[in-house]
Design a protein around this motif. Structure first.
Motif, PDB file in Angstrom:
ATOM      1  N   ALA A 211      -8.324  -6.640   4.072  1.00  0.00           N
ATOM      2  CA  ALA A 211      -7.425  -7.465   4.879  1.00  0.00           C
ATOM      3  C   ALA A 211      -6.978  -6.763   6.153  1.00  0.00           C
ATOM      4  CB  ALA A 211      -6.201  -7.860   4.054  1.00  0.00           C
ATOM      5  N   ASN A 212      -7.544  -5.584   6.438  1.00  0.00           N
ATOM      6  CA  ASN A 212      -7.182  -4.786   7.615  1.00  0.00           C
ATOM      7  C   ASN A 212      -5.715  -4.353   7.604  1.00  0.00           C
ATOM      8  OD1 ASN A 212      -9.799  -5.014   8.634  1.00  0.00           O
ATOM      9  ND2 ASN A 212      -9.318  -6.890   9.746  1.00  0.00           N
ATOM     10  N   ARG A 213      -5.138  -4.231   6.416  1.00  0.00           N
ATOM     11  CA  ARG A 213      -3.767  -3.730   6.284  1.00  0.00           C
ATOM     12  C   ARG A 213      -3.854  -2.247   5.927  1.00  0.00           C
ATOM     13  NH1 ARG A 213      -0.613  -8.036   2.549  1.00  0.00           N
ATOM     14  NH2 ARG A 213       0.929  -6.332   2.645  1.00  0.00           N
ATOM     15  N   TYR A 214      -4.236  -1.450   6.926  1.00  0.00           N
ATOM     16  CA  TYR A 214      -4.593  -0.061   6.668  1.00  0.00           C
ATOM     17  C   TYR A 214      -3.403   0.776   6.232  1.00  0.00           C
ATOM     18  CZ  TYR A 214      -8.942  -1.386   8.868  1.00  0.00           C
ATOM     19  OH  TYR A 214     -10.118  -2.009   9.158  1.00  0.00           O
ATOM     20  N   ARG A 215      -2.294   0.594   6.873  1.00  0.00           N
ATOM     21  CA  ARG A 215      -1.130   1.412   6.501  1.00  0.00           C
ATOM     22  C   ARG A 215      -0.734   1.146   5.053  1.00  0.00           C
ATOM     23  NH1 ARG A 215       2.353   4.518   9.151  1.00  0.00           N
ATOM     24  NH2 ARG A 215       1.514   3.973  11.199  1.00  0.00           N
ATOM     25  N   ASP A 216      -0.742  -0.123   4.635  1.00  0.00           N
ATOM     26  CA  ASP A 216      -0.446  -0.447   3.239  1.00  0.00           C
ATOM     27  C   ASP A 216      -1.480   0.173   2.313  1.00  0.00           C
ATOM     28  OD1 ASP A 216       1.820  -1.957   3.848  1.00  0.00           O
ATOM     29  OD2 ASP A 216       0.668  -3.796   4.115  1.00  0.00           O
ATOM     30  N   ALA A 217      -2.750   0.160   2.745  1.00  0.00           N
ATOM     31  CA  ALA A 217      -3.810   0.743   1.919  1.00  0.00           C
ATOM     32  C   ALA A 217      -3.575   2.225   1.695  1.00  0.00           C
ATOM     33  CB  ALA A 217      -5.165   0.511   2.586  1.00  0.00           C
ATOM     34  N   PHE A 218      -3.229   2.935   2.760  1.00  0.00           N
ATOM     35  CA  PHE A 218      -3.027   4.377   2.616  1.00  0.00           C
ATOM     36  C   PHE A 218      -1.768   4.686   1.818  1.00  0.00           C
ATOM     37  CE2 PHE A 218      -5.353   4.339   6.895  1.00  0.00           C
ATOM     38  CZ  PHE A 218      -6.583   4.332   6.253  1.00  0.00           C
ATOM     39  N   ARG A 219      -0.797   3.778   1.854  1.00  0.00           N
ATOM     40  CA  ARG A 219       0.395   3.982   1.017  1.00  0.00           C
ATOM     41  C   ARG A 219       0.039   3.903  -0.474  1.00  0.00           C
ATOM     42  NH1 ARG A 219       3.398   0.248   4.480  1.00  0.00           N
ATOM     43  NH2 ARG A 219       4.608   1.411   6.026  1.00  0.00           N
ATOM     44  N   THR A 220      -0.907   3.029  -0.823  1.00  0.00           N
ATOM     45  CA  THR A 220      -1.289   2.949  -2.235  1.00  0.00           C
ATOM     46  C   THR A 220      -1.901   4.265  -2.695  1.00  0.00           C
ATOM     47  OG1 THR A 220      -3.508   2.056  -1.786  1.00  0.00           O
ATOM     48  CG2 THR A 220      -1.716   0.477  -2.067  1.00  0.00           C
ATOM     49  N   LEU A 221      -2.647   4.918  -1.807  1.00  0.00           N
ATOM     50  CA  LEU A 221      -3.207   6.230  -2.167  1.00  0.00           C
ATOM     51  C   LEU A 221      -2.088   7.239  -2.380  1.00  0.00           C
ATOM     52  CD1 LEU A 221      -5.491   8.211  -2.584  1.00  0.00           C
ATOM     53  CD2 LEU A 221      -5.600   8.512  -0.096  1.00  0.00           C
ATOM     54  N   GLU A 222      -1.067   7.218  -1.526  1.00  0.00           N
ATOM     55  CA  GLU A 222       0.066   8.123  -1.711  1.00  0.00           C
ATOM     56  C   GLU A 222       0.725   7.890  -3.068  1.00  0.00           C
ATOM     57  OE1 GLU A 222       2.560   7.351   1.657  1.00  0.00           O
ATOM     58  OE2 GLU A 222       1.823   9.101   2.732  1.00  0.00           O
ATOM     59  N   ALA A 223       0.935   6.608  -3.424  1.00  0.00           N
ATOM     60  CA  ALA A 223       1.577   6.290  -4.696  1.00  0.00           C
ATOM     61  C   ALA A 223       0.723   6.746  -5.867  1.00  0.00           C
ATOM     62  CB  ALA A 223       1.833   4.782  -4.782  1.00  0.00           C
ATOM     63  N   ALA A 224      -0.592   6.513  -5.777  1.00  0.00           N
ATOM     64  CA  ALA A 224      -1.479   6.921  -6.876  1.00  0.00           C
ATOM     65  C   ALA A 224      -1.534   8.436  -6.999  1.00  0.00           C
ATOM     66  CB  ALA A 224      -2.877   6.355  -6.640  1.00  0.00           C
ATOM     67  N   THR A 225      -1.526   9.132  -5.879  1.00  0.00           N
ATOM     68  CA  THR A 225      -1.589  10.597  -5.902  1.00  0.00           C
ATOM     69  C   THR A 225      -0.333  11.186  -6.522  1.00  0.00           C
ATOM     70  OG1 THR A 225      -2.996  10.592  -3.929  1.00  0.00           O
ATOM     71  CG2 THR A 225      -1.892  12.647  -4.482  1.00  0.00           C
ATOM     72  N   ILE A 226       0.813  10.584  -6.248  1.00  0.00           N
ATOM     73  CA  ILE A 226       2.072  11.061  -6.831  1.00  0.00           C
ATOM     74  C   ILE A 226       2.101  10.794  -8.338  1.00  0.00           C
ATOM     75  CG2 ILE A 226       4.558  10.684  -6.897  1.00  0.00           C
ATOM     76  CD1 ILE A 226       4.383  10.135  -3.850  1.00  0.00           C
ATOM     77  N   ASP A 268       0.269   9.861  10.642  1.00  0.00           N
ATOM     78  CA  ASP A 268       0.890   9.722   9.329  1.00  0.00           C
ATOM     79  C   ASP A 268      -0.050  10.101   8.195  1.00  0.00           C
ATOM     80  OD1 ASP A 268       3.229   8.920  10.484  1.00  0.00           O
ATOM     81  OD2 ASP A 268       2.916   6.776  10.156  1.00  0.00           O
ATOM     82  N   TYR A 269      -1.351   9.887   8.411  1.00  0.00           N
ATOM     83  CA  TYR A 269      -2.316  10.132   7.328  1.00  0.00           C
ATOM     84  C   TYR A 269      -3.434  11.067   7.794  1.00  0.00           C
ATOM     85  CZ  TYR A 269       0.233   6.183   5.450  1.00  0.00           C
ATOM     86  OH  TYR A 269       1.236   5.365   5.012  1.00  0.00           O
ATOM     87  N   SER A 270      -3.066  12.070   8.575  1.00  0.00           N
ATOM     88  CA  SER A 270      -4.065  12.987   9.129  1.00  0.00           C
ATOM     89  C   SER A 270      -4.769  13.802   8.048  1.00  0.00           C
ATOM     90  CB  SER A 270      -3.413  13.927  10.143  1.00  0.00           C
ATOM     91  OG  SER A 270      -2.356  14.663   9.549  1.00  0.00           O
TER      92      SER A 270
END
Length: 533
Positions: A211-226, A268-270
Motif C-alpha cells: 500500500a506504499n505505507r512505508y513508515r508504517d511497514a518499518f514500524r512493524t519491523l521495530e515492533a517485531a524486533t522488540i 529514521d530507519y537508516s
C-alpha cells in the motif's frame, strides 16, 4: 524435589532424574534449562529424551532439529504416557507443517484418531486440522476448522485460528487490502507476545509495503524486533523490509514520496541501509532527489558521510566531485575547494579528473582568483571547457576574450538550420556584448555576419541588432542590454551543463528524474551584476 535428589547424588547410571527434570522444565516453558538436562551424557542415546528434545525444539521454532529428534523417537512414541504422546503428536505435526511436508503432517496428525483429543487441546488440534487442509488446497475446510477453533476459548490456539482464518481470506482475495490492514491492526493490538503476533506483524508489514505505507511497514519491523528478536518470522520480516527500504530509494515506486518524506524515512530507519555498493547507490540517489528540490545542506550531509566513511579510491573522488558540485550550488565555493583538495589522487580516470578540474576551476573563480582558475583549465578541450573559460573571463572583466571563448564553444553552430535555443541566444547576445565592450570591431563584424540571420527571427533580434551595429557604449539601450546579459546567473548554467555532461541528473537507466513533489525552500537571491564597465 528433583533438584534435591540430583544435588544429593544419584547413581552414575541413573538418567531418570535428569529426564524427569527436563520434562518439568519443559512444562514450565523453561526451554534452556530443559535442554541443559537433556544434554546429560546418560541421555545421549535415549529415545525418550529424543522425544522431549523434539518438543522443546518445536517450542523454540527450531524446526529442523525438532524433525530430526522426532524421527529418532518414532519407535517409542507409543510407549510414552498418553499426555506426552499428545504433546509429541502436536509438536511433530506443527514441525512437518513448518517444514512444508503436508503428507508427513497429515500422517502424524492421524494418530489423534487413536489417542483421542481432550477438551483442553481441542482448539490446538482444530488449528492443525485447518493448516493441513490449507496446505492441501482445501480452503473451505481450512476456514471451517479455523472458525471452530476461534470460537472455543480465549487461548493462544484460538488467537492463532483467528489470525490464520484472516490470512487465508487475504490470500484468497476475499477481502480488500485496506480491510485486511484494518483487521490486522486490530488483531496485533489485542493479541501480543507469541509467534502468532510475530506472523501477524509480518503479514501486516508486507501489506503496508504493497500500500506504499512505508513508515508504517518499518514500524512493524521495530515492533517485531522488540517482541520477538530471535524469531525466524522476525528474521524473514527483516529481509523483507530491507528489500523494501532499498526499493524505496532504488526503484520507481519511491518517487511517490516527496523528497522530504523520503529523507525522513531514510534517517529514521537508516539501519536498513544495505552494506556495499547497493547502499552507496541508494544514498547517491537520495542525494540527487534532495538536490533536485534544493535541499542542499541535507544532500551535502549524505554525500559527506559517503566520502568520510564509506568510500575509497576513485569512487571516493567521484562522489567528492558530486559533493563539491552541491557545495558550489549552495554558494560555498571555499567548501567545494576543500572537498576537492582533500580527496585528490595522483591517478584517476580521465573523465573523473576532468570533472573535478572543471569544478575546481569554477569554485576558484567564484572566490575571485580568476587567473588561477584559467590555469586549471589549461590543456582541457571541449565545449563545456570553453563555456566555463568564457564565464571566468567575463568575471575577470576580460570581455573580448570571453566573447572569443563563446564563439569557439559554438563552433559552426551558425551554419546549422536548427533555430537557437533560449540559452544559446543568450550566449550569442553575450558574445556580441563582449566584443563591443572589448572594442573588437573586427571580431564583432565577423560575429554579426555569422549569427545575424539566426537571431533575426528570435525574440532577441532587436537587442542583437542594437549591440552588433553600434559601438555606442554609453547609450541607455546598450547599458540595459549589457546589464540584462550580466544579470543571468552563469553558475546555475554551468551546473546544469555539468550535470547533463556527467549524468548527475539522471538515474542509472538514463531516465530523467521525476519532477520535485515538494516545493523547494526559498533560495537566497543574488543581487544582479552591475553593468560592465
Amino acid at each position: 524435589m528433583l533438584d534435591t535428589i540430583i544435588a544429593d547424588g544419584v547413581p552414575s547410571d541413573d538418567a531418570v532424574p535428569y529426564l524427569m527434570r527436563s520434562m518439568a522444565w519443559m512444562e514450565l516453558g523453561r526451554n534452556a534449562e530443559a535442554m541443559k538436562d537433556l544434554a546429560h551424557p546418560l541421555l545421549a542415546t535415549s529415545l525418550d529424551a529424543a522425544a522431549i528434545r523434539g518438543i522443546v525444539h518445536a517450542n523454540e521454532d527450531r524446526w529442523r532439529e525438532a524433525r530430526e529428534n522426532f524421527a529418532a523417537a518414532a519407535g517409542v512414541a507409543g510407549t510414552l504416557p498418553i499426555d506426552m504422546q499428545r504433546k509429541m503428536v502436536l509438536a511433530a505435526t506443527r514441525t512437518a507443517l513448518e517444514m512444508r511436508d503436508s503428507k508427513e503432517a497429515a500422517r502424524v496428525f492421524s494418530e489423534f484418531e487413536t489417542i483421542g483429543v481432550p477438551d483442553e487441546l481441542a482448539a490446538e488440534v482444530a488449528v492443525l486440522a485447518g493448516r493441513i487442509a490449507e496446505s492441501e488446497g482445501k480452503m473451505g475446510d481450512a476456514l471451517v476448522a479455523y472458525e471452530r477453533a476461534g470460537r472455543m476459548n480465549e487461548s493462544p490456539a484460538a488467537a492463532e485460528a483467528r489470525f490464520r482464518a484472516l490470512a487465508a481470506r487475504i490470500g484468497a482475495g476475499k477481502i480488500t487490502r485496506d480491510q485486511a490492514i484494518g483487521d490486522l491492526e486490530g488483531f496485533t493490538v489485542l493479541w501480543r507476545g507469541d509467534r502468532t503476533e510475530a506472523e501477524a506483524l509480518g503479514l501486516l508489514g508486507r501489506l503496508y509495503v504493497d500500500a506504499n505505507r512505508y513508515r508504517d511497514a518499518f514500524r512493524t519491523l521495530e515492533a517485531a524486533t522488540i517482541s520477538h528478536p530471535t524469531s525466524d518470522v522476525t528474521r524473514t520480516l527483516q529481509q523483507t523490509m530491507t528489500g523494501a527500504f532499498a526499493d524505496l530509494f532504488l526503484e520507481q515506486r519511491g518517487e511517490e514520496l516527496s523528497a522530504l518524506e523520503a529523507l525522513g524515512i531514510f534517517y529514521d530507519y537508516s539501519a536498513l541501509v544495505p552494506v556495499g555498493r547497493r547502499g552507496d547507490e541508494m544514498i547517491r540517489r537520495l542525494a540527487d532527489r534532495l538536490i533536485s528540490v534544493d535541499l542542499l545542506e541535507q544532500a551535502s550531509e549524505l554525500l559527506q558521510h559517503q566520502v568520510d566513511k564509506r568510500l575509497q579510491g576513485a569512487a571516493r573522488a567521484q562522489v567528492a566531485a558530486k559533493l563539491a558540485m552541491v557545495q558550489l550550488k549552495n554558494r560555498k565555493p571555499d567548501k567545494a575547494l576543500r572537498t576537492l583538495r582533500a580527496t585528490s589522487l595522483a591517478e584517476l580516470p580521465s573523465e573523473i579528473r576532468e570533472q573535478r578540474l572543471l569544478l575546481e576551476a569554477r569554485a576558484t573563480s567564484e572566490t575571485g582568483r580568476h587567473d588561477l582558475a584559467l590555469e586549471l583549465l589549461e590543456g582541457l578541450r571541449g565545449k563545456e571547457v570553453d563555456r566555463l573559460r568564457a564565464d571566468i573571463l567575463w568575471a575577470a572583466k576580460r570581455y573580448g576574450e570571453s566573447a572569443e571563448a563563446i564563439e569557439r564553444a559554438y563552433g559552426d553552430r551558425w551554419q546549422s538550420f536548427a533555430p537557437l535555443a533560449d540559452h544559446e541566444r543568450h550566449d550569442i547576445l553575450k558574445a556580441a556584448v563582449g566584443y563591443a565592450l572589448g572594442d573588437d570591431k573586427l571580431g564583432l563584424h565577423r560575429f554579426r555576419g555569422r549569427y545575424a540571420a539566426k537571431m533575426a527571427d528570435s525574440p532577441d533580434r532587436a537587442a542583437f541588432e542594437a549591440v552588433s551595429t553600434s559601438f555606442g557604449l554609453d547609450s541607455t539601450d546598450f547599458k540595459d542590454i549589457a546589464r540584462a546579459v550580466s544579470s543571468v546567473d552563469s553558475l546555475d548554467r554551468f551546473l546544469r551543463d555539468y550535470r547533463t555532461r556527467y549524468g548527475d541528473d539522471k538515474t542509472s537507466d538514463g531516465a530523467e528524474p521525476a519532477a520535485p513533489e515538494a516545493p523547494a525552500p526559498p533560495r537566497q537571491s543574488r543581487a544582479p551584476a552591475p553593468a560592465p564597465g
